[in-house]
Motif scaffolding. Structure first.
Motif, PDB file in Angstrom:
ATOM      1  N   HIS A  22       0.892  -1.099   0.040  1.00  0.00           N
ATOM      2  CA  HIS A  22      -0.008  -0.020  -0.032  1.00  0.00           C
ATOM      3  C   HIS A  22       0.652   1.233   0.020  1.00  0.00           C
ATOM      4  CE1 HIS A  22      -4.550  -1.386   1.039  1.00  0.00           C
ATOM      5  NE2 HIS A  22      -3.698  -2.313   0.261  1.00  0.00           N
ATOM      6  N   SER A  23       1.882   1.301   0.820  1.00  0.00           N
ATOM      7  CA  SER A  23       2.695   2.437   0.863  1.00  0.00           C
ATOM      8  C   SER A  23       3.248   2.899  -0.484  1.00  0.00           C
ATOM      9  CB  SER A  23       3.738   2.250   1.771  1.00  0.00           C
ATOM     10  OG  SER A  23       4.660   1.155   1.275  1.00  0.00           O
ATOM     11  N   PHE A  26       0.487   4.315  -2.727  1.00  0.00           N
ATOM     12  CA  PHE A  26      -0.033   5.468  -2.696  1.00  0.00           C
ATOM     13  C   PHE A  26       1.112   6.706  -3.411  1.00  0.00           C
ATOM     14  CE2 PHE A  26      -2.347   4.451   1.347  1.00  0.00           C
ATOM     15  CZ  PHE A  26      -3.407   4.956   1.065  1.00  0.00           C
ATOM     16  N   LYS A  27       2.161   5.999  -3.523  1.00  0.00           N
ATOM     17  CA  LYS A  27       3.334   6.925  -4.179  1.00  0.00           C
ATOM     18  C   LYS A  27       2.879   6.895  -5.805  1.00  0.00           C
ATOM     19  CE  LYS A  27       6.974   6.102  -1.105  1.00  0.00           C
ATOM     20  NZ  LYS A  27       8.114   5.355  -0.609  1.00  0.00           N
ATOM     21  N   LEU A  29       0.177   6.734  -6.972  1.00  0.00           N
ATOM     22  CA  LEU A  29      -1.063   7.760  -7.496  1.00  0.00           C
ATOM     23  C   LEU A  29      -0.571   8.992  -7.914  1.00  0.00           C
ATOM     24  CD1 LEU A  29      -3.254   7.386  -4.106  1.00  0.00           C
ATOM     25  CD2 LEU A  29      -4.129   6.402  -6.301  1.00  0.00           C
ATOM     26  N   CYS A  36      -2.857   7.320 -11.427  1.00  0.00           N
ATOM     27  CA  CYS A  36      -4.031   7.495 -10.427  1.00  0.00           C
ATOM     28  C   CYS A  36      -5.214   6.324 -10.734  1.00  0.00           C
ATOM     29  CB  CYS A  36      -4.018   8.699 -10.485  1.00  0.00           C
ATOM     30  SG  CYS A  36      -5.219   9.161  -8.960  1.00  0.00           S
ATOM     31  N   LEU A  43      -5.947  -0.127  -4.283  1.00  0.00           N
ATOM     32  CA  LEU A  43      -5.863   0.424  -3.019  1.00  0.00           C
ATOM     33  C   LEU A  43      -7.036   0.082  -2.447  1.00  0.00           C
ATOM     34  CD1 LEU A  43      -3.877   3.939  -3.171  1.00  0.00           C
ATOM     35  CD2 LEU A  43      -3.321   1.970  -1.832  1.00  0.00           C
ATOM     36  N   SER A  50      -4.665  -2.413   5.260  1.00  0.00           N
ATOM     37  CA  SER A  50      -3.507  -1.455   5.657  1.00  0.00           C
ATOM     38  C   SER A  50      -3.347  -1.070   7.172  1.00  0.00           C
ATOM     39  CB  SER A  50      -3.777  -0.220   4.909  1.00  0.00           C
ATOM     40  OG  SER A  50      -2.662   0.780   5.306  1.00  0.00           O
TER      41      SER A  50
END
Length: 542
Positions: A22-23, A26-27, A29, A36, A43, A50
């Motif tokens: 997940h981390s 997020f980047k 996106l 995105c 996600l 998460s």
């Protein structure tokens, strides 16, 4: 120079590879619009998995996806809890959601509901720093509003694990179950939990049955179905078979219909089923062409005809845990079964051990994996005689075993043996070593003993057993004396050992221990973490 160009398909596969990170997602996106748009469904497929410190921020996102009725409900509930300092009108105007985030949800499990509630509470504590702690606990009436909103908007749920007690909440009184269940056409795994409650929910039974009726109408593509009926009492219910009083006739009919209408049901599990079991087994006959795995936990087979199993032509995996009620004369019908089991498992069942032995006699010809407990001589003899294709045998010894039983182990035809024991005496290990079948090339030991010198028992085993083991795995921590024992076995066995499984491989070793470990590795032996190798061999096909 022209920059290299990634096709959309390449980007999609990259993101798929990262779907559990997940981390990093997020980047992703922030790369561009396409990244995105492609990342958001991944996600939000399982957003509550998460465990980041800021996972409570998803609460803001969920509120932004509320409709007007849900916002009004939320305001009313907060007002009743005397929380009036959140201006949701401005909140909505300042932050417009870019996506309909809940529609991407694929996995909603019963455990997730607790996580959702925790995340929401955490958000309120952060959003209103001076909110007294007792008021945070008073907002529990708002949790169903969030869940309703998620269920209303979900379009892609594949796995649903839901407790029907949820519908006893007052806020679900006007929930549109038909709209929700019509969104579940992609559902392939369904778990229904009928947890018992001390409160009379007669009115809510209508809501419960409306939900089940709609599930039967719209959710017909589940390959996995789990039904957990109300627990009556522990230990195993003794004379009480009153589940029929808790589960009404109408509810039973709905459950049977849900089983029957699935197009290709492969896996079925049921918990705490008693007087309703005949009806359930009859319904499973509708899935005779697709059903592969059946598991019974805490079920009562009294007055149940096991002939029903004979119609399940494709059954390959059968499991009984904490069950009772099967008698010897009930097993006779299994002699005419048409299916060919690959795996059979018995764990802590409340019936005569001869029942297990007889079932192995009738079902053992095709077995590749078998789990049994507290072995008797007749049980081991039946395994040796009627299971010619056995690859993996797991034996759990929960009570003291007659050492004369161990003599029967020399006739076992399995290639892999796993022994879990509470009573690992020296005599047990010496007898096992002297009678271990030469067919067994891989052996696992799990001992619950806390004796610091338990490696001496393994010494007795390794000094007396045959020298053909390719794999030995022990729940034991690396230690100098033990490494000496293993090295002596390797040298005696003409280097047949290829894998050694042990615990806590990250332990810091002294010079002498490290030297011995390197000598073992130099003999061509791979050192593997016990838990990893055991999990790989013991896991079910599903």
């Amino acid at each position: 120079m022209t920059l290299p160009y990634l096709t959309d398909d390449c980007i999609y596969y990259i993101l798929q590879y990262l779907q559990n990170d997940h981390s990093t997602l997020f980047k992703c996106l922030l790369v561009n619009r396409f990244w995105c748009k492609s990342t958001i469904p991944l996600l939000y497929a399982n957003p509550f998995a998460s465990t980041t410190e800021k996972n409570y921020l998803i609460t803001s996102t969920l509120i932004l996806c509320f409709n007007k009725a849900e916002i009004l409900q939320l305001k009313n509930q907060l007002g009743l809890s005397q929380i009036n300092n959140i201006n949701f009108d401005n909140f909505d105007k300042e932050h417009k959601p870019l996506f309909e985030y809940p529609k991407y949800l694929k996995y909603l499990k019963n455990y997730d509901i607790f996580i959702i509630n925790f995340v929401i509470s955490k958000w309120f504590a952060k959003y209103i720093p001076n909110l007294p702690i007792f008021q945070i606990f008073c907002v529990d009436n708002i949790f169903p509003i969030f869940l309703q909103s998620i269920l209303r908007q979900s379009r892609n749920i594949e796995q649903l694990d839901i407790s029907l007690n949820l519908f006893y909440e007052e806020s679900f009184k006007n929930f549109n179950f038909q709209n929700f269940t019509s969104n579940l056409t992609k559902l392939n795994s369904l778990s229904l939990n009928f947890h018992s409650s001390g409160t009379d929910h007669t009115v809510n039974k209508e809501i419960e049955q409306e939900f089940l009726r709609n599930i039967a109408n719209f959710c017909t593509n589940a390959s996995k179905l789990i039904i957990e009926l109300p627990k009556i009492r522990r230990p195993l219910y003794q004379h009480d078979t009153s589940d029929g009083l808790i589960i009404t006739t109408t509810t039973l009919e709905k459950l049977c219909t849900i089983i029957q209408v699935q197009n290709k049901l492969k896996m079925f599990k049921i918990w705490d089923c008693h007087s309703l079991l005949n009806d359930i087994l009859l319904s499973l006959e509708f899935q005779k062409h697709s059903l592969v795995y059946v598991e019974f936990t805490a079920c009562d087979f009294s007055n149940v005809s096991l002939k029903r199993f004979n119609y399940l032509y494709n059954l390959e995996y059968l499991k009984f845990e904490y069950c009772k009620g099967i008698l010897l004369n009930q097993c006779e019908s299994l002699n005419f079964s048409s299916f060919k089991l690959k795996e059979l498992s018995f764990k802590r069942n409340y019936w005569n051990v001869d029942v297990t032995s007889l079932m192995i006699k009738y079902l053992g010809a095709s077995l590749q994996r078998l789990l049994v407990e507290t072995p008797t001589k007749s049980l081991i003899e039946n395994i040796s005689m009627y299971c010619p294709n056995l690859i993996f045998l797991k034996i759990r010894i929960c009570l003291r075993v007659d050492l004369s039983v161990i003599q029967s182990f020399k006739n076992l035809r399995t290639r892999i043996l796993s022994i879990t024991t509470l009573y690992d005496t020296d005599k047990f290990f010496i007898n096992l070593a002297n009678n271990i079948s030469i067919n067994i090339g891989k052996i696992f030991f799990f001992s619950y003993s806390r004796n610091s010198s338990k490696f001496l028992k393994f010494k007795e085993f390794l000094e007396n057993c045959h020298n053909r083991f390719e794999m030995i795995s022990l729940n034991y921590i690396i230690e100098l004396e033990f490494l000496k024992i293993v090295l002596n076995y390797i040298e005696r066995s003409n280097n047949s050992l290829k894998v050694l499984g042990m615990m806590r491989l990250g332990k810091e070793l002294n010079d002498e221990e490290l030297k011995l470990l390197n000598l073992i590795k130099a003999k061509g032996v791979e050192i593997v973490r016990y838990n990893t190798i055991y999990h790989d061999l013991c896991k079910f096909a599903f």
